[in-house]
Design an enzyme around this catalytic site. Structure first.
Site, PDB file in Angstrom:
ATOM      1  N   ASN A  99      33.177  36.567   3.192  1.00  0.00           N
ATOM      2  CA  ASN A  99      32.427  35.230   2.550  1.00  0.00           C
ATOM      3  C   ASN A  99      31.182  34.940   3.103  1.00  0.00           C
ATOM      4  O   ASN A  99      30.744  34.642   4.221  1.00  0.00           O
ATOM      5  CB  ASN A  99      33.499  34.240   2.808  1.00  0.00           C
ATOM      6  CG  ASN A  99      33.042  32.980   2.582  1.00  0.00           C
ATOM      7  OD1 ASN A  99      31.885  32.984   1.878  1.00  0.00           O
ATOM      8  ND2 ASN A  99      33.676  31.883   2.888  1.00  0.00           N
ATOM      9  N   LYS A 118      29.150  32.815   2.256  1.00  0.00           N
ATOM     10  CA  LYS A 118      28.934  31.347   2.366  1.00  0.00           C
ATOM     11  C   LYS A 118      27.507  31.072   1.719  1.00  0.00           C
ATOM     12  O   LYS A 118      27.045  31.769   0.944  1.00  0.00           O
ATOM     13  CB  LYS A 118      28.908  30.900   3.673  1.00  0.00           C
ATOM     14  CG  LYS A 118      30.546  31.110   4.304  1.00  0.00           C
ATOM     15  CD  LYS A 118      30.900  30.135   5.471  1.00  0.00           C
ATOM     16  CE  LYS A 118      32.274  30.742   5.831  1.00  0.00           C
ATOM     17  NZ  LYS A 118      32.858  29.964   7.225  1.00  0.00           N
ATOM     18  N   HIS A 154      38.638  26.585   0.068  1.00  0.00           N
ATOM     19  CA  HIS A 154      37.872  26.721   1.342  1.00  0.00           C
ATOM     20  C   HIS A 154      37.820  25.547   2.066  1.00  0.00           C
ATOM     21  O   HIS A 154      37.710  24.516   1.527  1.00  0.00           O
ATOM     22  CB  HIS A 154      36.861  27.545   1.187  1.00  0.00           C
ATOM     23  CG  HIS A 154      36.390  28.155   2.655  1.00  0.00           C
ATOM     24  ND1 HIS A 154      35.852  27.074   3.660  1.00  0.00           N
ATOM     25  CD2 HIS A 154      36.420  29.238   3.058  1.00  0.00           C
ATOM     26  CE1 HIS A 154      35.474  27.950   4.748  1.00  0.00           C
ATOM     27  NE2 HIS A 154      35.907  29.292   4.441  1.00  0.00           N
ATOM     28  N   GLU A 188      35.738  24.245   3.760  1.00  0.00           N
ATOM     29  CA  GLU A 188      34.501  23.826   3.883  1.00  0.00           C
ATOM     30  C   GLU A 188      34.413  22.865   2.560  1.00  0.00           C
ATOM     31  O   GLU A 188      33.656  21.689   2.441  1.00  0.00           O
ATOM     32  CB  GLU A 188      33.253  24.821   4.078  1.00  0.00           C
ATOM     33  CG  GLU A 188      33.203  25.384   5.652  1.00  0.00           C
ATOM     34  CD  GLU A 188      32.900  26.513   5.514  1.00  0.00           C
ATOM     35  OE1 GLU A 188      32.302  27.177   4.723  1.00  0.00           O
ATOM     36  OE2 GLU A 188      33.079  27.261   6.694  1.00  0.00           O
ATOM     37  N   GLU A 224      43.326  29.934   7.495  1.00  0.00           N
ATOM     38  CA  GLU A 224      42.042  29.862   8.284  1.00  0.00           C
ATOM     39  C   GLU A 224      41.975  28.635   8.927  1.00  0.00           C
ATOM     40  O   GLU A 224      41.877  27.270   8.211  1.00  0.00           O
ATOM     41  CB  GLU A 224      40.978  29.434   7.094  1.00  0.00           C
ATOM     42  CG  GLU A 224      40.595  30.980   6.584  1.00  0.00           C
ATOM     43  CD  GLU A 224      39.096  31.137   6.179  1.00  0.00           C
ATOM     44  OE1 GLU A 224      38.526  32.123   6.533  1.00  0.00           O
ATOM     45  OE2 GLU A 224      38.651  30.245   5.568  1.00  0.00           O
ATOM     46  N   GLY A 277      34.105  29.637  12.572  1.00  0.00           N
ATOM     47  CA  GLY A 277      32.498  29.428  12.731  1.00  0.00           C
ATOM     48  C   GLY A 277      32.427  28.915  14.512  1.00  0.00           C
ATOM     49  O   GLY A 277      31.233  29.017  14.830  1.00  0.00           O
ATOM     50  N   SER A 317      36.512  33.353  12.698  1.00  0.00           N
ATOM     51  CA  SER A 317      35.790  33.890  13.968  1.00  0.00           C
ATOM     52  C   SER A 317      36.522  35.236  14.065  1.00  0.00           C
ATOM     53  O   SER A 317      36.535  35.825  15.118  1.00  0.00           O
ATOM     54  CB  SER A 317      35.912  33.096  14.973  1.00  0.00           C
ATOM     55  OG  SER A 317      35.341  31.872  15.049  1.00  0.00           O
TER      56      SER A 317
HETATM   57  P1  13P Z   1      33.744  32.672  10.326  1.00  0.00           P
HETATM   58  O1  13P Z   1      34.251  34.066  10.377  1.00  0.00           O
HETATM   59  O2  13P Z   1      32.431  32.636  10.478  1.00  0.00           O
HETATM   60  O3  13P Z   1      34.591  31.928  11.339  1.00  0.00           O
HETATM   61  O4  13P Z   1      34.440  32.145   8.882  1.00  0.00           O
HETATM   62  C1  13P Z   1      35.495  32.363   8.415  1.00  0.00           C
HETATM   63  C2  13P Z   1      35.567  31.724   7.140  1.00  0.00           C
HETATM   64  O5  13P Z   1      35.515  30.281   7.258  1.00  0.00           O
HETATM   65  C3  13P Z   1      35.725  32.795   6.136  1.00  0.00           C
HETATM   66  O6  13P Z   1      36.162  32.132   4.838  1.00  0.00           O
END
Ligand code: 13P
Length: 256
Positions: free
Chosen positions: A10, A12, A99, A101, A171, A177, A218
């Protein structure tokens, strides 16, 4: 029947269309030098502006094209939105939905997420339904409740046709992150809760052959095996480690 793992990058909102294309080109070149594990599915999800170009770069390679979101309506006066058929027209095979976010910054509810899952399936794309608790929810002991609610509400009224596939990504919001992945035992417990919720919704054969539950948060080359060796976990959803070709290739290589 699927018996392999899936790894989803992803990207992002980290790379513009040019940097995305460059990463796709680099991945394709590096991939030529490694042998992927049999049955390993690999998907990358660039931002909307880069989908066409990345799709072109990956065409004919082992990497599939995914998207980070989708709108639930098919067509019409929805300024700024992108429909499932528009994504399908670009060769998108899989779409991330719900997601954390987006749940946080765009206030997406389970109801909206549910409509997005339906939209993706209607175009034969695989939805990746993201679920996960926040730190506060875990602290007050609500993790299981949240996971069950997000799975049940996100999949409300959804039957899977014989060709549909579905991915549920666990997640934990509080580790995304941070560079600090969750204790594998905690991930395993959460995955059990998700699988239990699925058992209430779908026949065992459907779960076994059409639904994958994966982990995200992560994940990096050093810890990926801690998760992918847990029997109920059928892959990973990766953010930061997916936007550097070297790291992403290391993640893929960990499956061989
Ligand atoms: P990270 O791997 O940067 O923690 O992000 C995970 C994520 O949100 C994937 O959708």
């Amino acid at each position: 029947m699927h018996d392999g793992h899936i790894i989803i990058g992803n990207w992002k909102m980290n790379l513009d269309a040019f940097a995305s294309r460059a990463l796709a080109d680099e991945l394709r070149k590096k991939l030529a030098g490694i042998r992927l594990a049999p049955n390993l599915e690999v998907v990358v999800c660039p931002s909307y502006d880069a989908l066409a170009s990345v799709g072109e770069a990956l065409s004919g390679s082992a990497l599939q094209l995914g998207a980070q979101d989708v709108f639930w309506q098919e067509k019409g006066a929805y300024t700024g939105e992108i429909s499932a058929s528009m994504l399908a027209a670009l060769g998108v095979r899989l779409v991330i939905v719900g997601h954390s976010e987006r749940r946080t910054h765009l206030h997406e509810t389970d109801e909206l997420v549910n409509m997005k899952v339906k939209a993706a399936l209607s175009q034969g794309m695989t939805p990746v339904l993201c679920v996960g608790e926040t730190y506060d929810e875990r602290r007050i002991g609500h993790t299981e409740l949240i996971l069950m609610r997000q799975v049940v509400e996100g999949l409300k009224g959804i039957t899977l046709g014989p060709d549909n596939k579905l991915v549920i990504a666990y997640e934990p919001v509080w580790v995304i992150g941070t560079g600090q992945a969750i204790d594998p035992a905690q991930a395993e417990r959460a995955i059990q809760v998700i699988r239990q919720s699925l058992i209430d919704l779908y026949p065992p054969a459907t779960i076994a052959t059409q639904i994958r539950v994966i982990y995200g948060g992560s994940v990096d080359p050093g810890n990926i095996a801690n998760y992918t060796t847990i029997p109920g976990i059928r892959g990973v959803l990766v953010g930061a480690a997916s936007i550097h070709a070297e790291n992403f290739i290391k993640l893929l290589a960990s499956f061989t």
